[in-house]
Scaffold this motif. Sequence first.
Motif, PDB file in Angstrom:
ATOM      1  N   LEU A   1      -4.521   8.856  -5.376  1.00 14.04           N
ATOM      2  CA  LEU A   1      -4.395  10.277  -5.658  1.00 14.04           C
ATOM      3  C   LEU A   1      -3.384  10.903  -4.700  1.00 14.04           C
ATOM      4  N   VAL A   2      -2.469  11.684  -5.232  1.00 18.31           N
ATOM      5  CA  VAL A   2      -1.536  12.466  -4.424  1.00 18.31           C
ATOM      6  C   VAL A   2      -1.843  13.930  -4.698  1.00 18.31           C
ATOM      7  N   HIS A   3      -2.332  14.616  -3.673  1.00 15.07           N
ATOM      8  CA  HIS A   3      -2.790  16.004  -3.819  1.00 15.07           C
ATOM      9  C   HIS A   3      -3.812  16.134  -4.960  1.00 15.07           C
ATOM     10  N   GLY A   4      -4.709  15.155  -5.019  1.00 12.34           N
ATOM     11  CA  GLY A   4      -5.806  15.216  -5.974  1.00 12.34           C
ATOM     12  C   GLY A   4      -5.481  14.737  -7.371  1.00 12.34           C
ATOM     13  N   ARG A   5      -4.245  14.313  -7.615  1.00 15.73           N
ATOM     14  CA  ARG A   5      -3.842  13.861  -8.948  1.00 15.73           C
ATOM     15  C   ARG A   5      -3.525  12.370  -8.926  1.00 15.73           C
ATOM     16  N   ALA A   6      -4.088  11.629  -9.850  1.00 16.80           N
ATOM     17  CA  ALA A   6      -3.875  10.188  -9.904  1.00 16.80           C
ATOM     18  C   ALA A   6      -2.417   9.877 -10.233  1.00 16.80           C
ATOM     19  N   THR A   7      -1.818   8.949  -9.496  1.00 18.86           N
ATOM     20  CA  THR A   7      -0.416   8.602  -9.735  1.00 18.86           C
ATOM     21  C   THR A   7      -0.213   8.037 -11.142  1.00 18.86           C
ATOM     22  N   SER A   8      -1.252   7.436 -11.706  1.00 15.82           N
ATOM     23  CA  SER A   8      -1.152   6.878 -13.062  1.00 15.82           C
ATOM     24  C   SER A   8      -0.976   7.962 -14.115  1.00 15.82           C
ATOM     25  N   LYS A   9      -1.300   9.218 -13.760  1.00 11.18           N
ATOM     26  CA  LYS A   9      -1.191  10.332 -14.699  1.00 11.18           C
ATOM     27  C   LYS A   9       0.077  11.150 -14.479  1.00 11.18           C
ATOM     28  N   LEU A  10       0.865  10.794 -13.447  1.00 10.77           N
ATOM     29  CA  LEU A  10       2.045  11.571 -13.093  1.00 10.77           C
ATOM     30  C   LEU A  10       3.310  10.904 -13.603  1.00 10.77           C
ATOM     31  N   ASN A  11       4.332  11.708 -13.865  1.00  6.99           N
ATOM     32  CA  ASN A  11       5.656  11.171 -14.188  1.00  6.99           C
ATOM     33  C   ASN A  11       6.207  10.521 -12.925  1.00  6.99           C
ATOM     34  N   PRO A  12       6.474   9.211 -12.946  1.00  9.29           N
ATOM     35  CA  PRO A  12       6.889   8.535 -11.711  1.00  9.29           C
ATOM     36  C   PRO A  12       8.201   9.061 -11.133  1.00  9.29           C
ATOM     37  N   ILE A  13       9.130   9.477 -11.987  1.00  7.79           N
ATOM     38  CA  ILE A  13      10.404  10.005 -11.492  1.00  7.79           C
ATOM     39  C   ILE A  13      10.178  11.319 -10.750  1.00  7.79           C
ATOM     40  N   GLU A  14       9.384  12.199 -11.341  1.00  6.26           N
ATOM     41  CA  GLU A  14       9.088  13.478 -10.690  1.00  6.26           C
ATOM     42  C   GLU A  14       8.312  13.249  -9.402  1.00  6.26           C
ATOM     43  N   LEU A  15       7.382  12.299  -9.419  1.00  6.20           N
ATOM     44  CA  LEU A  15       6.608  11.983  -8.213  1.00  6.20           C
ATOM     45  C   LEU A  15       7.535  11.528  -7.090  1.00  6.20           C
ATOM     46  N   ARG A  16       8.480  10.649  -7.396  1.00  2.00           N
ATOM     47  CA  ARG A  16       9.372  10.108  -6.364  1.00  2.00           C
ATOM     48  C   ARG A  16      10.342  11.145  -5.838  1.00  2.00           C
ATOM     49  N   ARG A  17      10.666  12.134  -6.645  1.00  2.00           N
ATOM     50  CA  ARG A  17      11.524  13.210  -6.162  1.00  2.00           C
ATOM     51  C   ARG A  17      10.774  14.128  -5.204  1.00  2.00           C
ATOM     52  N   SER A  18       9.439  14.116  -5.277  1.00  2.00           N
ATOM     53  CA  SER A  18       8.645  15.024  -4.445  1.00  2.00           C
ATOM     54  C   SER A  18       8.043  14.331  -3.220  1.00  2.00           C
ATOM     55  N   VAL A  19       8.239  13.011  -3.117  1.00  2.00           N
ATOM     56  CA  VAL A  19       7.724  12.240  -1.984  1.00  2.00           C
ATOM     57  C   VAL A  19       8.905  11.574  -1.295  1.00  2.00           C
TER      58      VAL A  19
ATOM     59  N   LEU B   1       0.838  -1.204   0.000  1.00  2.00           N
ATOM     60  CA  LEU B   1       0.000   0.000   0.000  1.00  2.00           C
ATOM     61  C   LEU B   1       0.869   1.249   0.000  1.00  2.00           C
ATOM     62  N   LEU B   2       1.919   1.240   0.833  1.00  2.00           N
ATOM     63  CA  LEU B   2       2.818   2.392   0.901  1.00  2.00           C
ATOM     64  C   LEU B   2       3.439   2.670  -0.473  1.00  2.00           C
ATOM     65  N   LYS B   3       3.838   1.625  -1.165  1.00  2.00           N
ATOM     66  CA  LYS B   3       4.520   1.786  -2.449  1.00  2.00           C
ATOM     67  C   LYS B   3       3.602   2.271  -3.566  1.00  2.00           C
ATOM     68  N   THR B   4       2.293   2.171  -3.363  1.00  5.67           N
ATOM     69  CA  THR B   4       1.393   2.720  -4.384  1.00  5.67           C
ATOM     70  C   THR B   4       1.403   4.242  -4.374  1.00  5.67           C
ATOM     71  N   VAL B   5       1.825   4.835  -3.243  1.00  3.73           N
ATOM     72  CA  VAL B   5       1.811   6.300  -3.135  1.00  3.73           C
ATOM     73  C   VAL B   5       2.871   6.925  -4.034  1.00  3.73           C
ATOM     74  N   ASN B   6       4.042   6.295  -4.129  1.00  2.00           N
ATOM     75  CA  ASN B   6       5.090   6.855  -4.993  1.00  2.00           C
ATOM     76  C   ASN B   6       5.257   6.059  -6.288  1.00  2.00           C
ATOM     77  N   ALA B   7       4.213   5.301  -6.637  1.00  2.00           N
ATOM     78  CA  ALA B   7       4.138   4.587  -7.917  1.00  2.00           C
ATOM     79  C   ALA B   7       5.211   3.517  -8.093  1.00  2.00           C
ATOM     80  N   LEU B   8       5.770   3.010  -6.990  1.00  2.00           N
ATOM     81  CA  LEU B   8       6.622   1.832  -7.098  1.00  2.00           C
ATOM     82  C   LEU B   8       5.770   0.599  -7.355  1.00  2.00           C
ATOM     83  N   VAL B   9       4.505   0.666  -6.964  1.00  2.58           N
ATOM     84  CA  VAL B   9       3.505  -0.353  -7.265  1.00  2.58           C
ATOM     85  C   VAL B   9       2.277   0.367  -7.821  1.00  2.58           C
TER      86      VAL B   9
END
Length: 255
Positions: free
Chosen positions: A69-87, A53-61
């Motif tokens: 959703l991270v701040h209202g945006r679906a992780t599937s729509k985000l660049n995973p590298i940019e997401l991981r740099r911000s989490v 469950l934890l890994k779904t937040v930064n799109a490792l899973v």
Amino acid sequence: MANEQTATMAAVAFEHVTKRFGDVTAIDDVNLAVEEGAFVTIIGSSGCGKTTLLKTVNALVMPDEGRVLVHGRATSKLNPIELRRSVGYAIQGSVLFPHLTVRQNIGYVPSLLNQRDRVRTHEAVEKWMDLVGLPAELAERFPAELSGGQAQRVGIARALAASPDILLMDEPFSAVDAITRTSLQDELKHIHQQTGITVLFVTHDIDEALDLGDRVLVMEGGRAVQYTTPGEVLHAPATAFVERLVTRKQSVYAR
């Protein structure tokens, strides 16, 4: 509409999230929202889905069903590298880069974000070394020259150095001795109070879960069986599993 608004305003929201690995359902229809600035401890037996469950937040899973959703945006729509740099992400054993000094480990992500602004990176390193209780004289040491507790502090500082507003922690203190663990817990509480960062913290330790979290998520067999305050978990366990989990703590906390 109310559920949609709650998910949009939350730091993290799980919307009917399910994840399978072959025939095994690791996460089973988890549906909840984590408020901005909350400190959520996640507890349950081994294999209950906490880390997944934890890994779904930064799109490792990525979920098979539902969305995160991270701040209202679906992780599937985000660049995973940019997401991981911000989490921020801190795990058991810290997993530091062995060829980099403490300063370089902590400054790794800030140096990527700040590019040539070395002063800004240096300031970030000093700030977080101070906040996690690392003496300045350790800055030029390598991971092999650190104690377990020092290495774990470096790992936490590295996770925080990019100033994320969400911090994911997967049993970060389980490999250190009891005294160091208590000290690290106190430091983390202080950091949370100082920064207002949203923390999701996985643990196997019911004491740690109840002492650190202002919200506790109990998982069983991939399902979120209770998500509430520590006091509510103690005084009104939602299932027989939760009741067994907290029985030995009730005599202490219910006084």
